[in-house]
Design a protein around this motif. Sequence first.
Motif, short mmCIF file in Angstrom:
data_model
loop_
_atom_site.label_atom_id
_atom_site.label_comp_id
_atom_site.label_asym_id
_atom_site.label_seq_id
_atom_site.Cartn_x
_atom_site.Cartn_y
_atom_site.Cartn_z
N VAL A 254 17.09 49.56 52.75
CA VAL A 254 18.22 49.49 51.85
C VAL A 254 17.78 49.10 50.44
O VAL A 254 18.44 49.45 49.45
N ALA A 255 16.66 48.41 50.32
CA ALA A 255 16.18 47.98 49.01
C ALA A 255 15.82 49.16 48.10
O ALA A 255 15.83 49.03 46.87
N GLY A 256 15.53 50.31 48.71
CA GLY A 256 15.17 51.48 47.91
C GLY A 256 16.36 52.35 47.54
O GLY A 256 16.19 53.38 46.87
N ILE A 257 17.54 51.98 47.96
CA ILE A 257 18.75 52.78 47.69
C ILE A 257 19.37 52.36 46.35
O ILE A 257 19.51 51.18 46.06
N LYS A 258 19.73 53.34 45.56
CA LYS A 258 20.40 53.08 44.29
C LYS A 258 21.90 53.17 44.49
O LYS A 258 22.41 54.13 45.08
N ALA A 259 22.63 52.14 44.04
CA ALA A 259 24.06 52.06 44.30
C ALA A 259 24.88 52.20 43.02
O ALA A 259 24.48 51.73 41.95
N LEU A 260 26.06 52.82 43.16
CA LEU A 260 27.00 53.00 42.06
C LEU A 260 28.28 52.21 42.37
O LEU A 260 28.78 52.24 43.50
N ILE A 261 28.80 51.51 41.36
CA ILE A 261 30.05 50.76 41.50
C ILE A 261 31.04 51.28 40.47
O ILE A 261 30.72 51.37 39.28
N VAL A 262 32.25 51.62 40.93
CA VAL A 262 33.35 51.98 40.04
C VAL A 262 34.58 51.23 40.54
O VAL A 262 35.00 51.43 41.67
N ASP A 263 35.14 50.37 39.70
CA ASP A 263 36.30 49.61 40.12
C ASP A 263 37.26 49.45 38.96
O ASP A 263 36.85 49.43 37.80
N ARG A 264 38.55 49.32 39.28
CA ARG A 264 39.57 49.18 38.24
C ARG A 264 39.47 47.83 37.53
O ARG A 264 39.93 47.69 36.41
N ASP A 265 38.91 46.84 38.22
CA ASP A 265 38.88 45.49 37.68
C ASP A 265 37.44 45.07 37.36
O ASP A 265 36.59 45.06 38.25
N PRO A 266 37.15 44.70 36.11
CA PRO A 266 35.79 44.30 35.74
C PRO A 266 35.29 43.09 36.54
O PRO A 266 34.10 43.03 36.89
N GLU A 267 36.17 42.12 36.85
CA GLU A 267 35.74 40.96 37.61
C GLU A 267 35.30 41.35 39.01
O GLU A 267 34.31 40.83 39.54
N ALA A 268 36.04 42.26 39.64
CA ALA A 268 35.66 42.73 40.97
C ALA A 268 34.32 43.45 40.93
O ALA A 268 33.50 43.31 41.85
N SER A 269 34.06 44.22 39.86
CA SER A 269 32.78 44.90 39.71
C SER A 269 31.63 43.90 39.61
O SER A 269 30.56 44.09 40.21
N ILE A 270 31.85 42.82 38.85
CA ILE A 270 30.81 41.80 38.68
C ILE A 270 30.49 41.14 40.02
O ILE A 270 29.32 40.96 40.38
N VAL A 271 31.54 40.77 40.77
CA VAL A 271 31.32 40.14 42.08
C VAL A 271 30.61 41.08 43.03
O VAL A 271 29.66 40.69 43.72
N LEU A 272 31.03 42.34 43.07
CA LEU A 272 30.40 43.31 43.97
C LEU A 272 28.93 43.51 43.63
O LEU A 272 28.08 43.56 44.53
N ARG A 273 28.63 43.59 42.35
CA ARG A 273 27.22 43.75 41.97
C ARG A 273 26.40 42.52 42.38
O ARG A 273 25.28 42.65 42.88
N LYS A 274 26.97 41.33 42.20
CA LYS A 274 26.27 40.10 42.58
C LYS A 274 25.98 40.07 44.08
O LYS A 274 24.93 39.57 44.51
N LEU A 275 26.89 40.61 44.88
CA LEU A 275 26.71 40.62 46.33
C LEU A 275 25.69 41.67 46.77
O LEU A 275 24.96 41.47 47.75
N LEU A 276 25.61 42.78 46.05
CA LEU A 276 24.72 43.88 46.44
C LEU A 276 23.26 43.65 46.02
O LEU A 276 22.33 44.00 46.76
N VAL A 277 23.07 43.08 44.83
CA VAL A 277 21.72 43.01 44.24
C VAL A 277 20.68 42.34 45.13
O VAL A 277 19.52 42.79 45.17
N PRO A 278 21.00 41.27 45.87
CA PRO A 278 19.96 40.68 46.72
C PRO A 278 19.40 41.64 47.77
O PRO A 278 18.26 41.47 48.23
N PHE A 279 20.18 42.66 48.15
CA PHE A 279 19.74 43.61 49.17
C PHE A 279 19.22 44.91 48.56
O PHE A 279 18.30 45.52 49.07
N MET A 280 19.86 45.33 47.48
CA MET A 280 19.47 46.58 46.82
C MET A 280 19.48 46.35 45.30
O MET A 280 20.54 46.39 44.67
N PRO A 281 18.33 46.10 44.72
CA PRO A 281 18.25 45.69 43.30
C PRO A 281 18.77 46.73 42.31
O PRO A 281 19.15 46.37 41.20
#
Length: 536
Positions: A254-281
């Motif tokens: 999973v660390a080699g997978i590139k992820a895209l986030i699109v969300d209506r709320d900027p705060e939700a995007s920030i939280v989601l990115r914070k949760l994903l980065v430890p597994f997929m930078p």
Amino acid sequence: MDSGMTINYIILAVVGTLIILWLLYNIVIVKKIHASNKIRKRRTLASGTVDRDDYLQKSLTLIEGSSSKPYKDETLYNILKNSHLSTQDTLFNLNYLLDEMLNFLKIHYRVPGLEIVFDIDTDVPVMLRGNAGLVSQLLINLFEHAVLASKIGVVDLQISVLKQSEKEISLEFKVIDSDKRTNQAELEAKFTDPGISSGSKLSLHVAKLIVEALYGQLLVSAVGGRGNEITFDLLFKRPSSIEEYHYAQPAPQVAGIKALIVDRDPEASIVLRKLLVPFMPKVVVVQASDFQRSAGKIDRSFGLAIIDQKFLDRKTIENLRTNSELAIVASEGLFDEPQHQLAVDYHISKPFTLERIIETLTIFYGAVSTDKDDVLDVREKVAGWDDNRFLCDAEIEPTPNIRSDDFKIFEGAKIMIVEDNEINQKVIKGLLGKSNIEIVIAENGIEALKMLPKVMPLDMILMDINMPELDGLETTRRIRADRRFETLPIVAFTGLNLTEEIAKMEEAGMNAQMAKPMNAGKFYTVFKRFLGFRKS
């Protein structure tokens, strides 16, 4: 008057005085005993050791799947105002408690323009010891106010560690709403003692009393132009080492997978990115406006896209599908109408949490194997089971590297899910979405019993335990009382994981017990055991 009469008067006066003193003494003693009994009664009621006069609406243990508050605000007000409520030492799962709060809000409120965001530090433990019922009531009361005050915008829950020791941990909670109209004085007034009343003001004052009863402090702040901030701290006991919960770890690829986030709320995007980065930078956040302008056209380097369902339609999904390797996940807010017709690979409910992110990643990319004997495939071990003994969660060995696609081997099976929590329903259906397993949903035990003869034949029932109207244990007993269903596999999927509770499941006639939150590998193992004979 002669001396004899004088002596008689003196004797009578002394005797009278002694009698009066004796009466006064007894009155004082009786009052003390009465007061002592009243205090003892209050303390006994407050500690939950008896349940009479409707002082406590429910057990002090959080009711999983409940659509009501654990207690009436009026009941708690009377108890907390008149005596000290002893702190309970009950093991509970913070994730379940938050899910139940969300379930309550979803049932009782419809606020389509409102987003709820959880920002929980990763060092906050999942398992805690304390009074789960009071913490649940506290959060529900505060979130009710925040949801009604905001109507549109964001309600944010932040949880972080204040301090900790080997035996205790202090957590700081912040509930931040989007109400820009209330000033500091008005906000403080909402938490003052309303006396004998009901409604939102009593609810907020009860929240303050709960914090104080749990040896914490509650502070309020009306942040000009941004909303209201309610901060409080709570002290919990740490669970023992065997009671701690550790999340599964997604497979290394999973660390080699590139992820895209699109969300209506900027705060939700920030939280989601914070949760994903430890597994997929490699995580990229794209603004909703930019994504809409491009109609979903993205470069082929992305392997995972978590996109707010608001920005997904047939044409956008078709454009995304030009990358055949892309896994598309639709995210939906708590008050959104689910868009299950979308041709996506998975649905994830907001607010985003570490638990939900790990579930999503392990479904697509598998989990790190915990099997010490990697040579012996768990699939083969399960296929060889031929005994009928009850299987508890601790004995279920997760099949390694399981993804949603792997459940296709059970295509054609038919299962019933008895679960009143819509979030848990979605999680299970999300895992099995590609399997072509036929799924029947019953909201509670009464509904399951009515549906059962009509939907047979079934291959298995997944049963929640704590449900309104009829719990999973009694539902199972009634199913087993009907000879037509004597051999139908019934598997508990529940947050109850104590030894005595598991014993009750076996005694009721269940075949196995799986603990929440979901572990895809364990689901596969259990499905293989009870459905494998049909699908192998």
